[in-house]
Design a protein around this motif. Structure first.
Motif, PDB file in Angstrom:
ATOM      1  N   PHE A  17       0.821  -1.207   0.000  1.00 33.03           N
ATOM      2  CA  PHE A  17       0.000   0.000   0.000  1.00 33.03           C
ATOM      3  C   PHE A  17       0.850   1.249   0.000  1.00 33.03           C
ATOM      4  CE2 PHE A  17      -3.038  -3.116   1.661  1.00 33.03           C
ATOM      5  CZ  PHE A  17      -3.986  -2.975   0.665  1.00 33.03           C
TER       6      PHE A  17
ATOM      7  N   TRP B  75      -8.087   0.846  -0.968  1.00 34.53           N
ATOM      8  CA  TRP B  75      -8.108  -0.548  -1.467  1.00 34.53           C
ATOM      9  C   TRP B  75      -8.001  -0.602  -2.971  1.00 34.53           C
ATOM     10  CZ3 TRP B  75      -7.001  -3.148   2.479  1.00 34.53           C
ATOM     11  CH2 TRP B  75      -7.553  -2.867   3.727  1.00 34.53           C
ATOM     12  N   MET B  76      -8.278   0.485  -3.653  1.00 32.00           N
ATOM     13  CA  MET B  76      -8.248   0.496  -5.111  1.00 32.00           C
ATOM     14  C   MET B  76      -6.838   0.296  -5.664  1.00 32.00           C
ATOM     15  SD  MET B  76     -11.338   0.743  -6.121  1.00 32.00           S
ATOM     16  CE  MET B  76     -11.803  -0.246  -4.711  1.00 32.00           C
ATOM     17  N   ARG B  77      -5.870   0.325  -4.776  1.00 35.46           N
ATOM     18  CA  ARG B  77      -4.503   0.050  -5.185  1.00 35.46           C
ATOM     19  C   ARG B  77      -4.386  -1.377  -5.734  1.00 35.46           C
ATOM     20  NH1 ARG B  77       0.572   2.197  -6.339  1.00 35.46           N
ATOM     21  NH2 ARG B  77       2.203   1.043  -5.290  1.00 35.46           N
ATOM     22  N   VAL B  78      -5.244  -2.271  -5.277  1.00 38.23           N
ATOM     23  CA  VAL B  78      -5.170  -3.674  -5.703  1.00 38.23           C
ATOM     24  C   VAL B  78      -6.244  -3.931  -6.761  1.00 38.23           C
ATOM     25  CG1 VAL B  78      -5.389  -6.065  -4.927  1.00 38.23           C
ATOM     26  CG2 VAL B  78      -4.229  -4.390  -3.497  1.00 38.23           C
ATOM     27  N   ARG B  79      -5.798  -4.331  -7.944  1.00 40.76           N
ATOM     28  CA  ARG B  79      -6.699  -4.463  -9.094  1.00 40.76           C
ATOM     29  C   ARG B  79      -7.903  -5.353  -8.799  1.00 40.76           C
ATOM     30  NH1 ARG B  79      -1.785  -3.588 -11.170  1.00 40.76           N
ATOM     31  NH2 ARG B  79      -1.648  -2.261 -12.996  1.00 40.76           N
ATOM     32  N   GLN B  80      -7.655  -6.482  -8.156  1.00 45.17           N
ATOM     33  CA  GLN B  80      -8.734  -7.428  -7.945  1.00 45.17           C
ATOM     34  C   GLN B  80      -9.817  -6.838  -7.037  1.00 45.17           C
ATOM     35  OE1 GLN B  80      -8.681  -9.850  -9.986  1.00 45.17           O
ATOM     36  NE2 GLN B  80     -10.711 -10.469  -9.305  1.00 45.17           N
ATOM     37  N   ARG B  81      -9.388  -6.018  -6.078  1.00 44.27           N
ATOM     38  CA  ARG B  81     -10.349  -5.370  -5.188  1.00 44.27           C
ATOM     39  C   ARG B  81     -11.265  -4.449  -5.979  1.00 44.27           C
ATOM     40  NH1 ARG B  81     -10.638  -5.118   0.512  1.00 44.27           N
ATOM     41  NH2 ARG B  81      -9.468  -6.899   1.260  1.00 44.27           N
ATOM     42  N   ALA B  82     -10.687  -3.737  -6.939  1.00 43.58           N
ATOM     43  CA  ALA B  82     -11.472  -2.828  -7.762  1.00 43.58           C
ATOM     44  C   ALA B  82     -12.423  -3.622  -8.658  1.00 43.58           C
ATOM     45  CB  ALA B  82     -10.559  -1.942  -8.596  1.00 43.58           C
ATOM     46  N   ARG B  83     -11.904  -4.715  -9.215  1.00 44.09           N
ATOM     47  CA  ARG B  83     -12.737  -5.511 -10.120  1.00 44.09           C
ATOM     48  C   ARG B  83     -13.913  -6.152  -9.393  1.00 44.09           C
ATOM     49  NH1 ARG B  83     -11.248  -7.413 -15.043  1.00 44.09           N
ATOM     50  NH2 ARG B  83     -12.026  -9.443 -14.486  1.00 44.09           N
ATOM     51  N   GLN B  84     -13.660  -6.593  -8.158  1.00 46.64           N
ATOM     52  CA  GLN B  84     -14.734  -7.206  -7.382  1.00 46.64           C
ATOM     53  C   GLN B  84     -15.915  -6.264  -7.220  1.00 46.64           C
ATOM     54  OE1 GLN B  84     -12.746  -8.133  -3.754  1.00 46.64           O
ATOM     55  NE2 GLN B  84     -12.052 -10.135  -4.456  1.00 46.64           N
TER      56      GLN B  84
ATOM     57  N   ASN C 104     -16.793  -4.021  -9.392  1.00 46.77           N
ATOM     58  CA  ASN C 104     -17.221  -3.533 -10.704  1.00 46.77           C
ATOM     59  C   ASN C 104     -16.766  -2.103 -10.957  1.00 46.77           C
ATOM     60  OD1 ASN C 104     -18.512  -5.639 -11.972  1.00 46.77           O
ATOM     61  ND2 ASN C 104     -20.376  -5.327 -10.782  1.00 46.77           N
ATOM     62  N   VAL C 105     -15.634  -1.712 -10.382  1.00 48.38           N
ATOM     63  CA  VAL C 105     -15.162  -0.346 -10.535  1.00 48.38           C
ATOM     64  C   VAL C 105     -14.399  -0.211 -11.847  1.00 48.38           C
ATOM     65  CG1 VAL C 105     -13.532   1.346  -9.619  1.00 48.38           C
ATOM     66  CG2 VAL C 105     -15.117   0.171  -8.086  1.00 48.38           C
ATOM     67  N   GLU C 106     -14.754   0.804 -12.639  1.00 53.76           N
ATOM     68  CA  GLU C 106     -14.046   1.028 -13.903  1.00 53.76           C
ATOM     69  C   GLU C 106     -12.921   2.035 -13.724  1.00 53.76           C
ATOM     70  OE1 GLU C 106     -17.123   1.582 -17.279  1.00 53.76           O
ATOM     71  OE2 GLU C 106     -18.138   1.983 -15.385  1.00 53.76           O
TER      72      GLU C 106
ATOM     73  N   PRO D  78     -10.673   3.236 -10.773  1.00 57.10           N
ATOM     74  CA  PRO D  78     -10.253   3.198  -9.369  1.00 57.10           C
ATOM     75  C   PRO D  78      -9.460   4.454  -9.005  1.00 57.10           C
ATOM     76  CG  PRO D  78      -8.934   1.687 -10.698  1.00 57.10           C
ATOM     77  CD  PRO D  78      -9.861   2.388 -11.640  1.00 57.10           C
TER      78      PRO D  78
END
Lengths: 531, 334
Positions: free
Chosen positions: B146, B261-270, B272-274, B276
């Motif tokens: 982070f 948390w948007m630093r981690v791609r998978q967290r953003a994808r979970q 549905n964030v386009e 982050p």
């Protein structure tokens, strides 16, 4: 590399196909050669750098980060490349500017297992976290960005306003960075030569036969076999097997690669031999059997013996240098029949023509068919040339009527993109016994919404008002709503709790009227298994 | 002589100050509570007496509709508690009203940070480094992955997305207390003076910030406007409303979320964030470790978050440290 990294990042967060196409096309038009070619190769997993493995990355990190902190971070992030990109210490002092994609690819290509530990850090030092992520993904393979070969080709065609069928045809003969392909599409150079290369030719496809009848004077009927449509190509001394999407699946079916020994391009259905299925020439097993063979990189001798593959031929496109695609179907069919004796019988047979006196007779034949290896009928215009894609009026597919079962909604999940606020993905089940005697539901399938917007809203409301439990994006509902589910066939499956797997399930009707206890029991579905 | 720091103890539902019989950020109703800041996981309702900064008390009043037992204390002011304990509230830089609480007893100094960050925030005064013997730090982003980028970079990303899609809107999910107002203030600071549209749940907290002197510019409610009014605009909602029915009224929104948390791609994808946006009101790994070095306590106690990694860092740097197991802290949306 920064532009490529930005593209990778944007693709990660984009779920819409159109937006992906736009991003790719935009990158391809504004990026110079040969960077864009290498990028395209990376996105479609055409590059391989054997010296760089996931373990290489881990070892590099262990030299730079405390092992306990590495493991804690890796566990949280869930992806080695991403964790490494975030944890890589910023370089001390002045560093060279970021490498271009070409420079990175060339440097990676020169690395050996000996030199990688000292050379890869030099590249990583020149990049920021996003750049490092893109570089590590490119180097270790498996970008997993939802960019299929087909999507990449469509984006390429969109970028340069050329026909996607032409892109398909020219692409396959070329190696990264595909210089002749860009020269042709972007600068109007003559198209790359493909005659002596085992390249993929785009398939001719069919429209569904909806509420139309055809005259059997003009059309011929064939079975539509339930395998995977393939193209077998032999050219320049090599044989390749391509799937519908143009993916090279030769590796999964080595027995087919050795089966064609003269220059030709053949269209057919890949099937697996089975003793208990119909079909005339030897019989084919159900799609379930074929599935055992799909997606395997290494094929064991046991696999080859238990599930031997063969191709049931539909058409011939090119034969010994002669392009037959402009000939009418009847002439191509005659050429195909004539070449059958030259093909090994254990690997090939001919898809027979279905004889019928008139359309009603054909409809009756279709309705009687419940052979597991048959999906329905194909109707082909006798004078049709072989043209890429779906051209109206030439070929029709006439699938047999689906099987139906009444299921109860159990779980609902939100969709993606425009549907992200709707519960539009449903898991449904059948009763495992008498519901009045306390029987439970067993999940038997999952399907997306297939209704009007109004029905989707009603279903969404139903899910929200009948939720009994929530698991992240999934809601469990009470057992109150019945779906009439249509499907093509059902197979035994060890992967599902119910022991059953439906093929192509879709929700055909919402039975607001039907009490849940009257939905079907699992035995009804089990009786339809024909494996 | 009693063991050092025996007068302050971590219990499952809060930090207990024994001589004064009071609790810091208790997760259950108690007789005497000292509250660091207004987030729901730190500031629960139902206490007999609550000592906190005026802004934190106002936030709690907004949330629990009562001022019963509210006792304000200003930054820098020292109050005497029973049992020979003194408490001083020091800016923590987390959200409006947030404070570290310095507790002094028998010659020992203990700081409870609550949540904090070290970056500039136009909506609250900055974290003040204060020497102490025991530093009880949060560790929400206590992993070396982070590293929150400069906030200006993330704001620029947001404004670029807005410019690139004039017929859509950018819908930003942001925690209703703190993140939303900081985001608005940063946007104003970057020269974006267009109206910003709010989800109804955001409105009162924004007004409260303005009452405390934070200028947020032209704010409007989504519910008062048509779809067309919202084209090309920034809309802010709580993270939970991002993909919910509420968002159907917006013109083809680009889904963004402002969170560490948007630093981690998978967290953003979970989620549905386009788009982050890595904007956090918590200290990142670099800030956490730098703060421990700056404060330089004899002992570091680590709470709520990824304690393990920060504990490891302390060991590697020969610092005495331990992890406290406190229940009830939530960090998912920040």
């Amino acid at each position: 590399m920064e532009e490529f990294a930005a593209l990778v990042d944007a693709l990660v967060y984009t779920r819409s196909r159109n937006e992906k196409l736009r991003l790719l096309a935009d990158y391809l038009t504004r990026t110079p050669d040969p960077d864009r070619g290498w990028a395209l190769a990376a996105l479609t997993d055409c590059l391989s750098f054997p010296a760089v493995k996931s373990s290489t990355i881990r070892n590099l990190m262990m030299e730079r980060v405390d092992p306990v902190l590495w493991v804690l971070s890796r566990d949280f992030v869930g992806d080695t490349a991403e964790t490494a990109s975030l944890l890589w210490p910023d370089a001390k002092g002045a560093v060279a500017p970021p490498p271009s994609v070409t420079e990175a690819v060339e440097a990676l290509g020169r690395m050996t297992r000996m030199s990688v530990m000292s050379e890869l850090p030099k590249l990583l030092d020149r990049l920021d976290a996003n750049g490092r992520y893109a570089l590590i993904k490119l180097a270790t393979g498996g970008m997993r960005l939802g960019v299929s070969a087909r999507l990449a080709k469509t984006a390429f065609a969109q970028a340069f306003a050329v026909a996607v069928e032409d892109v398909e045809e020219y692409w396959h003969g070329l190696q990264p960075p595909f210089a002749p392909l860009f020269a042709w599409a972007a600068e109007g150079a003559p198209p790359p030569r493909t005659e002596d290369l085992p390249v993929f030719r785009p398939f001719m496809l069919a429209h569904p036969l909806d509420d139309v009848t055809v005259d059997l004077e003009d059309y011929v009927a064939e079975w539509k076999w339930d395998g995977i449509r393939v193209q077998l190509v032999h050219a320049g001394g090599e044989t390749r097997l391509y799937s519908r999407t143009g993916d090279d699946v030769s590796g999964s079916f080595p027995e087919m690669a050795g089966a064609l020994s003269f220059p030709a391009v053949l269209d057919g259905e890949l099937l697996v031999r089975g003793s208990h299925q119909g079909g005339e020439a030897g019989g084919a097993a159900s799609f379930n059997a074929l599935q055992q063979r799909l997606g395997r990189k290494a094929v064991s001798a046991k696999m080859l013996a238990e599930y031997p593959a063969f191709v049931r031929l539909y058409d011939v496109l090119i034969l010994e240098g002669e392009d037959l695609r402009d000939l009418p179907w009847t002439e191509r069919r005659a050429r195909l029949e004539a070449l059958m004796p030259r093909l090994p019988r254990e690997r090939f047979d001919l898809s027979p023509v279905v004889e019928a006196d008139h359309f009603e007779h054909l409809a009756e034949i279709r309705s009687r068919t419940r052979d597991e290896a048959i999906e329905g009928l194909m109707l082909k215009r006798k004078d049709s040339p072989y043209v890429a894609g779906r051209k109206t009026g030439l070929w029709y597919k006439w699938k047999r009527d689906p099987l139906l079962v009444d299921c109860v909604l159990m779980y609902a999940q939100r969709g993606n993109g425009k549907r992200s606020s709707f519960y539009s993905d449903y898991t449904f089940g059948c009763w495992d016994g008498d519901p009045d005697a306390g029987a439970e539901l067993l999940p038997v399938g999952k399907a997306y919404f297939g209704f009007t917007d109004e029905e989707l809203k009603q279903l969404d409301r139903h899910v929200r008002n009948h939720t009994t439990n929530r698991f992240g994006p999934v809601r469990e509902t009470d057992r109150s709503l019945v779906f009439e589910v249509a499907f093509d066939s059902v197979h035994a499956s060890k992967r599902h709790k119910s022991g059953l797997a439906m093929r192509f399930p879709r929700i055909s009707r919402i039975r607001w009227d039907k009490p849940a206890e009257e939905a079907d029991r699992i035995e009804a579905l089990r009786a339809l298994v024909k494996d | 002589m009693p063991a050092p720091f025996a007068w302050i103890r971590a219990e499952p539902h809060g930090i207990h100050v024994a001589p004064a019989d009071c609790w810091i950020d208790p997760s259950q109703p108690v007789e005497r509570a000292r509250v660091t800041h207004g987030h729901g996981d730190h500031a629960r309702g139902g206490h007999g007496q609550t000592v906190a900064t005026p802004a934190t008390l106002a936030i709690m009043e907004l949330r629990y509709a009562t001022r019963d037992g509210a006792t304000p204390v200003e930054y820098g002011e020292t109050i005497r508690l029973p049992g020979g304990v003194e408490a001083t509230y020091i800016p923590a830089g987390h959200v409006l009203g947030s404070a570290q609480i310095l507790l002094e007893h028998a010659g020992e100094r203990v700081i409870v940070t609550g949540d904090y960050k070290r970056r500039a925030d136009p909506t609250c005064p900055p974290f003040e480094v204060t020497p102490c013997d025991v530093f009880i730090t949060e560790a929400t982003f206590g992993l070396p992955v982070f590293c929150h980028p400069p906030v200006g970079q993330e704001i620029a990303k947001l404004l670029k997305a807005l410019r690139d899609h004039a017929d859509r809107c950018v819908l930003v999910g942001a925690y209703a207390l703190g993140k939303a107002q900081r985001l608005i203030a940063e946007l104003r600071g970057a020269g974006h003076h267009e109206p910003i549209y709010l989800h109804g749940a955001m409105e009162r907290m924004c007004r409260l910030y303005e009452e405390f002197g934070v200028d947020l510019g032209d704010l409007r409610l989504v519910s008062d406007h048509s779809k067309d009014d919202l084209r090309g605009a920034i809309v802010i909602c709580p993270p939970g409303a991002l993909n919910d029915r509420w968002s159907r009224r917006l013109p083809d929104p680009i889904t963004a979320m402002a969170s560490g948390w948007m630093r981690v791609r998978q967290r953003a994808r979970q989620r549905n964030v386009e788009l982050p946006l890595v904007i956090s009101d918590h200290a990142d790994w670099g800030e956490l470790t730098r703060t421990i070095e700056d404060v330089n306590p004899a002992e570091t106690w680590i709470t709520h978050g990824r304690e393990e990694a920060l504990l490891r860092w302390c060991q590697l740097h020969q610092r005495r440290a331990r992890a406290l197991a406190l229940a009830g802290y939530e960090d998912e949306d920040d």
